[in-house]
Design an enzyme around this catalytic site. Structure first.
Site, PDB file in Angstrom:
ATOM      1  N   TYR A  26      39.426  45.522  28.476  1.00  0.00           N
ATOM      2  CA  TYR A  26      39.428  44.425  29.444  1.00  0.00           C
ATOM      3  C   TYR A  26      40.781  44.332  30.149  1.00  0.00           C
ATOM      4  O   TYR A  26      40.850  44.193  31.385  1.00  0.00           O
ATOM      5  CB  TYR A  26      39.103  43.119  28.723  1.00  0.00           C
ATOM      6  CG  TYR A  26      39.238  41.882  29.579  1.00  0.00           C
ATOM      7  CD1 TYR A  26      38.332  41.623  30.609  1.00  0.00           C
ATOM      8  CD2 TYR A  26      40.272  40.967  29.351  1.00  0.00           C
ATOM      9  CE1 TYR A  26      38.463  40.485  31.392  1.00  0.00           C
ATOM     10  CE2 TYR A  26      40.405  39.837  30.134  1.00  0.00           C
ATOM     11  CZ  TYR A  26      39.494  39.596  31.156  1.00  0.00           C
ATOM     12  OH  TYR A  26      39.625  38.471  31.942  1.00  0.00           O
ATOM     13  N   GLU A  48      35.471  31.446  32.217  1.00  0.00           N
ATOM     14  CA  GLU A  48      36.730  30.797  31.855  1.00  0.00           C
ATOM     15  C   GLU A  48      36.473  29.377  31.371  1.00  0.00           C
ATOM     16  O   GLU A  48      37.117  28.902  30.429  1.00  0.00           O
ATOM     17  CB  GLU A  48      37.698  30.785  33.050  1.00  0.00           C
ATOM     18  CG  GLU A  48      38.222  32.150  33.475  1.00  0.00           C
ATOM     19  CD  GLU A  48      39.148  32.807  32.469  1.00  0.00           C
ATOM     20  OE1 GLU A  48      39.551  32.151  31.483  1.00  0.00           O
ATOM     21  OE2 GLU A  48      39.468  33.998  32.658  1.00  0.00           O
ATOM     22  N   TRP A  56      39.165  33.975  23.865  1.00  0.00           N
ATOM     23  CA  TRP A  56      38.549  34.754  24.937  1.00  0.00           C
ATOM     24  C   TRP A  56      37.712  35.907  24.393  1.00  0.00           C
ATOM     25  O   TRP A  56      36.698  36.281  24.989  1.00  0.00           O
ATOM     26  CB  TRP A  56      39.614  35.270  25.895  1.00  0.00           C
ATOM     27  CG  TRP A  56      39.052  36.158  26.968  1.00  0.00           C
ATOM     28  CD1 TRP A  56      39.265  37.494  27.140  1.00  0.00           C
ATOM     29  CD2 TRP A  56      38.152  35.759  28.019  1.00  0.00           C
ATOM     30  NE1 TRP A  56      38.556  37.955  28.221  1.00  0.00           N
ATOM     31  CE2 TRP A  56      37.861  36.907  28.777  1.00  0.00           C
ATOM     32  CE3 TRP A  56      37.557  34.541  28.364  1.00  0.00           C
ATOM     33  CZ2 TRP A  56      37.015  36.882  29.882  1.00  0.00           C
ATOM     34  CZ3 TRP A  56      36.704  34.517  29.470  1.00  0.00           C
ATOM     35  CH2 TRP A  56      36.436  35.672  30.206  1.00  0.00           C
TER      36      TRP A  56
END
Length: 212
Positions: A26, A48, A56
């Site tokens: 990522y 988000e 995350w």
């Protein structure tokens, strides 16, 4: 806090990126790469918001399930969701089952479609883009909230968006290439054409693929 550290291939990366293969991929191919299409930006904003209060990596590993559950984050499709869809989402163990965040995602799709003529989500982000500054040397130099992200959150809320606070707004700016917070010695920072103005570096993958 640490500076850039070697990843699996020995290249220096932001310290948070080397804790898992998912994070490393990522970081290398998505984080900070420009996203210009509205559906891609809507997906990033939604993910988000779902990340708020969570790690995350949790969202990253559920991303395919989120895409399936939210009709690929096509704003027009999500804006049409009704209570039956909400019930479906609340029963979907593949995503984060948080009613407030689900409701906010649907409301945000509707807010995006209701933006004034000539205004896009991208243009709202662009007008709150921070000025370029020195590259951060360590993770301690990377803020979680800025004056720009506080203003962005206020602007988005005024346009009808929900569940977008200053921290989420800054994470959005970082993730979509409106601010470059790769560390000074991170190999990605030095790659060519990484900014929102120039597009992705060769071989990095398309920035507009709707990735979170």
């Amino acid at each position: 806090m640490s500076g850039a550290v070697p990843g699996s291939d020995g290249r220096p990366r932001c310290g948070w990126a080397v804790s898992s293969a998912d994070y490393e991929l990522y970081h290398d191919l998505e984080w900070g790469r420009p996203v210009r299409d509205e559906a891609g930006l809507f997906e990033r904003l939604s993910l988000e918001a779902f990340q708020s209060g969570l790690s995350w990596i949790t969202i990253l590993r559920k991303r395919d399930a989120f895409r399936s559950a939210f009709a690929g984050f096509v704003p027009e499709a999500v804006a049409s969701f009704d209570e039956h869809d909400v019930a479906r989402l609340m029963a979907d163990a593949g995503i984060v089952r948080n009613r407030q965040k689900i409701d906010a995602t649907i409301a945000n799709a509707r807010a995006l479609l209701a933006l004034p003529e000539g205004t896009t989500l991208g243009s709202v982000l662009a007008r709150h883009r921070p000025a370029s500054g020195p590259a951060p040397a360590t993770l301690a130099d990377v803020p979680a909230v800025t004056a720009e992200s506080t203003a962005l959150a206020r602007d988005l809320r005024g346009l009808g968006f929900r569940f977008v606070g200053p921290t989420t707004a800054y994470a959005m700016l970082q993730a979509t290439g409106y601010v470059d917070d790769h560390l000074r010695d991170c190999w990605v920072r030095g790659s060519a054409g990484r900014t929102i103005d120039a597009g992705p570096p060769p071989g990095a993958g398309a920035p507009d693929d709707g990735a979170a």
